[in-house]
Design a protein around this motif. Sequence first.
Motif, PDB file in Angstrom:
ATOM      1  N   PHE A 174     -15.556   7.792  -9.982  1.00 13.16           N
ATOM      2  CA  PHE A 174     -15.545   9.206  -8.954  1.00 13.16           C
ATOM      3  C   PHE A 174     -14.047   9.680  -8.651  1.00 13.16           C
ATOM      4  CE2 PHE A 174     -19.338   6.868  -7.532  1.00 13.16           C
ATOM      5  CZ  PHE A 174     -20.202   8.132  -7.475  1.00 13.16           C
ATOM      6  N   PHE A 175     -13.463   9.113  -8.340  1.00 13.87           N
ATOM      7  CA  PHE A 175     -11.529  10.074  -8.230  1.00 13.87           C
ATOM      8  C   PHE A 175     -11.019   9.341  -9.665  1.00 13.87           C
ATOM      9  CE2 PHE A 175     -12.192   7.492  -3.533  1.00 13.87           C
ATOM     10  CZ  PHE A 175     -12.848   8.982  -3.125  1.00 13.87           C
ATOM     11  N   GLY A 176     -11.532   8.564 -10.909  1.00 12.03           N
ATOM     12  CA  GLY A 176     -10.870   8.045 -11.625  1.00 12.03           C
ATOM     13  C   GLY A 176      -9.182   7.050 -11.574  1.00 12.03           C
ATOM     14  N   SER A 177      -9.273   6.276 -12.488  1.00 11.15           N
ATOM     15  CA  SER A 177      -8.626   5.356 -12.328  1.00 11.15           C
ATOM     16  C   SER A 177      -7.171   5.575 -12.482  1.00 11.15           C
ATOM     17  CB  SER A 177      -8.971   4.778 -14.181  1.00 11.15           C
ATOM     18  OG  SER A 177      -9.041   5.241 -15.363  1.00 11.15           O
ATOM     19  N   ASP A 178      -6.652   6.532 -12.693  1.00  7.98           N
ATOM     20  CA  ASP A 178      -5.484   6.850 -12.288  1.00  7.98           C
ATOM     21  C   ASP A 178      -4.808   7.359 -11.668  1.00  7.98           C
ATOM     22  OD1 ASP A 178      -6.553   8.998 -13.049  1.00  7.98           O
ATOM     23  OD2 ASP A 178      -4.851   9.737 -14.223  1.00  7.98           O
ATOM     24  N   ARG A 179      -5.775   7.955 -10.122  1.00  4.90           N
ATOM     25  CA  ARG A 179      -5.550   8.427  -8.915  1.00  4.90           C
ATOM     26  C   ARG A 179      -4.682   6.546  -8.171  1.00  4.90           C
ATOM     27  NH1 ARG A 179      -8.282  11.344  -4.827  1.00  4.90           N
ATOM     28  NH2 ARG A 179      -9.145  12.691  -6.516  1.00  4.90           N
ATOM     29  N   PRO A 180      -3.759   7.221  -7.868  1.00 11.11           N
ATOM     30  CA  PRO A 180      -2.602   6.210  -7.271  1.00 11.11           C
ATOM     31  C   PRO A 180      -3.528   5.675  -5.548  1.00 11.11           C
ATOM     32  CG  PRO A 180      -1.098   8.600  -7.353  1.00 11.11           C
ATOM     33  CD  PRO A 180      -2.603   8.549  -7.948  1.00 11.11           C
ATOM     34  N   ILE A 181      -3.486   4.402  -5.374  1.00 12.70           N
ATOM     35  CA  ILE A 181      -3.693   4.007  -3.957  1.00 12.70           C
ATOM     36  C   ILE A 181      -2.922   2.885  -3.739  1.00 12.70           C
ATOM     37  CG2 ILE A 181      -6.116   4.596  -4.847  1.00 12.70           C
ATOM     38  CD1 ILE A 181      -6.536   1.136  -5.191  1.00 12.70           C
ATOM     39  N   SER A 182      -3.000   2.143  -2.115  1.00 16.07           N
ATOM     40  CA  SER A 182      -1.902   1.796  -1.449  1.00 16.07           C
ATOM     41  C   SER A 182      -3.182   0.754  -0.955  1.00 16.07           C
ATOM     42  CB  SER A 182      -0.839   2.141  -0.272  1.00 16.07           C
ATOM     43  OG  SER A 182      -0.707   0.934   0.014  1.00 16.07           O
ATOM     44  N   VAL A 183      -3.266  -0.487  -1.277  1.00 16.31           N
ATOM     45  CA  VAL A 183      -4.308  -1.230  -0.699  1.00 16.31           C
ATOM     46  C   VAL A 183      -3.083  -2.476   0.229  1.00 16.31           C
ATOM     47  CG1 VAL A 183      -5.990  -3.170  -0.567  1.00 16.31           C
ATOM     48  CG2 VAL A 183      -5.977  -1.360  -2.793  1.00 16.31           C
ATOM     49  N   SER A 184      -3.312  -2.245   1.973  1.00 16.53           N
ATOM     50  CA  SER A 184      -2.951  -2.836   2.902  1.00 16.53           C
ATOM     51  C   SER A 184      -3.994  -4.205   3.541  1.00 16.53           C
ATOM     52  CB  SER A 184      -2.323  -2.516   4.151  1.00 16.53           C
ATOM     53  OG  SER A 184      -1.153  -1.649   3.479  1.00 16.53           O
ATOM     54  N   ARG A 185      -3.674  -5.337   3.884  1.00 20.34           N
ATOM     55  CA  ARG A 185      -3.900  -6.088   4.294  1.00 20.34           C
ATOM     56  C   ARG A 185      -3.060  -7.440   5.233  1.00 20.34           C
ATOM     57  NH1 ARG A 185      -4.188 -11.341   2.688  1.00 20.34           N
ATOM     58  NH2 ARG A 185      -2.932 -11.780   0.350  1.00 20.34           N
ATOM     59  N   GLU A 186      -4.214  -7.899   5.885  1.00 16.35           N
ATOM     60  CA  GLU A 186      -2.936  -8.334   6.925  1.00 16.35           C
ATOM     61  C   GLU A 186      -2.500  -8.373   7.543  1.00 16.35           C
ATOM     62  OE1 GLU A 186      -5.396 -12.624   7.235  1.00 16.35           O
ATOM     63  OE2 GLU A 186      -6.069 -11.066   7.658  1.00 16.35           O
ATOM     64  N   ILE A 187      -2.438  -7.049   8.262  1.00 14.05           N
ATOM     65  CA  ILE A 187      -1.242  -5.975   8.457  1.00 14.05           C
ATOM     66  C   ILE A 187      -1.259  -6.461   9.837  1.00 14.05           C
ATOM     67  CG2 ILE A 187      -0.573  -3.726   9.675  1.00 14.05           C
ATOM     68  CD1 ILE A 187      -2.475  -2.457   7.948  1.00 14.05           C
ATOM     69  N   THR A 188       0.097  -7.395  10.302  1.00 17.48           N
ATOM     70  CA  THR A 188       0.931  -7.170  11.781  1.00 17.48           C
ATOM     71  C   THR A 188       0.583  -9.397  11.124  1.00 17.48           C
ATOM     72  OG1 THR A 188      -0.820  -8.192  13.123  1.00 17.48           O
ATOM     73  CG2 THR A 188       0.358  -5.456  12.825  1.00 17.48           C
ATOM     74  N   LYS A 189       0.072  -9.380  10.061  1.00 16.43           N
ATOM     75  CA  LYS A 189      -0.350 -11.095  10.615  1.00 16.43           C
ATOM     76  C   LYS A 189       0.664 -11.565   9.129  1.00 16.43           C
ATOM     77  CE  LYS A 189      -4.667 -10.425  11.381  1.00 16.43           C
ATOM     78  NZ  LYS A 189      -6.480 -10.898  11.154  1.00 16.43           N
ATOM     79  N   LEU A 190       0.779 -12.456   9.126  1.00 13.85           N
ATOM     80  CA  LEU A 190       1.962 -13.946   8.411  1.00 13.85           C
ATOM     81  C   LEU A 190       1.873 -13.458   6.861  1.00 13.85           C
ATOM     82  CD1 LEU A 190       3.672 -16.812   8.719  1.00 13.85           C
ATOM     83  CD2 LEU A 190       1.770 -17.937   8.529  1.00 13.85           C
ATOM     84  N   HIS A 191       0.484 -13.326   5.838  1.00 15.67           N
ATOM     85  CA  HIS A 191       1.048 -13.261   5.195  1.00 15.67           C
ATOM     86  C   HIS A 191       0.251 -11.515   4.819  1.00 15.67           C
ATOM     87  CE1 HIS A 191       0.531 -17.550   4.009  1.00 15.67           C
ATOM     88  NE2 HIS A 191      -0.869 -17.911   5.154  1.00 15.67           N
ATOM     89  N   GLU A 192       0.780 -11.047   5.253  1.00 14.70           N
ATOM     90  CA  GLU A 192       0.913  -9.482   5.428  1.00 14.70           C
ATOM     91  C   GLU A 192       0.846  -8.764   4.506  1.00 14.70           C
ATOM     92  OE1 GLU A 192       2.450  -5.328   7.515  1.00 14.70           O
ATOM     93  OE2 GLU A 192       2.703  -6.743   8.419  1.00 14.70           O
ATOM     94  N   GLU A 193       0.473  -8.307   3.334  1.00 18.28           N
ATOM     95  CA  GLU A 193       0.772  -7.606   2.095  1.00 18.28           C
ATOM     96  C   GLU A 193       0.600  -6.437   1.987  1.00 18.28           C
ATOM     97  OE1 GLU A 193      -0.256  -9.711  -1.267  1.00 18.28           O
ATOM     98  OE2 GLU A 193      -2.446  -8.921  -1.861  1.00 18.28           O
ATOM     99  N   THR A 194       0.546  -4.968   0.665  1.00 16.31           N
ATOM    100  CA  THR A 194       0.961  -3.911   0.846  1.00 16.31           C
ATOM    101  C   THR A 194       0.553  -3.906  -1.017  1.00 16.31           C
ATOM    102  OG1 THR A 194       1.411  -2.833   2.686  1.00 16.31           O
ATOM    103  CG2 THR A 194       0.863  -1.880   0.539  1.00 16.31           C
ATOM    104  N   ILE A 195      -0.423  -3.680  -1.296  1.00 14.83           N
ATOM    105  CA  ILE A 195      -0.268  -3.333  -3.495  1.00 14.83           C
ATOM    106  C   ILE A 195      -0.476  -1.728  -3.365  1.00 14.83           C
ATOM    107  CG2 ILE A 195      -1.406  -4.040  -5.217  1.00 14.83           C
ATOM    108  CD1 ILE A 195       0.098  -6.294  -3.737  1.00 14.83           C
ATOM    109  N   ARG A 196       0.255  -1.088  -4.006  1.00 17.54           N
ATOM    110  CA  ARG A 196       0.716   0.200  -4.330  1.00 17.54           C
ATOM    111  C   ARG A 196       0.545   0.018  -6.025  1.00 17.54           C
ATOM    112  NH1 ARG A 196       4.753  -0.859  -1.468  1.00 17.54           N
ATOM    113  NH2 ARG A 196       4.170   0.098   0.678  1.00 17.54           N
TER     114      ARG A 196
END
Length: 223
Positions: A174-196
């Motif tokens: 719906f948005f296009g495969s080239d749309r920039p995104i950022s996925v954050s998980r486990e915010i404030t926790k030990l294994h927190e990460e952000t993939i852009r």
Amino acid sequence: MSKLYLVPTPIGNLEDMTFRAIRVLKEVDYILAEDTRNSGKLLKHFEINTPMHSHHMHNEHKTVETIVRRILNGETFALISDAGTPAISDPGFLLVRACVEAGVEVDCLPGATAFVPALVNSGFPNDKFIFEGFLPVKKGRQTRLTFLAEEQRTIIFYESPHKLLKTLSQFAEFFGSDRPISVSREITKLHEETIRGTVAEVLAHYTQKPPKGEIVVVVSGKK
């Protein structure tokens, strides 16, 4: 004066609990908790002995009227969710609305909310953004995605780990495969990460490394 307090709780790191939140939870007559077993651990950690009542999405329609009446009769309540700020993709809206309509004072404390750090961390414009929370599971999902495909502001979603790949695949459609995104998980926790990256790049990453934990997806607006 009796009132309803909305008290944010940590989304992972217990050090994010504020002094004011602890004081309020100790001073009120009752705490309304989304899951009393889960919240019981938090209260025990901070030595809070205030009695708890269950207040969640399955019973809030039945309990709101009684709670409002009790506040009007002089009792003070605090509402907490399992994590974060009550009423943000969690129970709370119905109770707040009923209190406002009844003339009950409502006091929302500032505190932890998962989408704010995820938005700021994304690197996308945050002067204007929209918070979508969880997309509809079935009915209305494609209609909503079609509408959001034209949105020029930064878009924020909540998603569960077992649905993330499906959601990213639909973003590509719906948005296009080239749309920039950022996925954050486990915010404030030990294994927190952000993939852009682009939708395609992030989808490839999580196809190889299945995600775990609570997830916030931030999508760049249409250019």
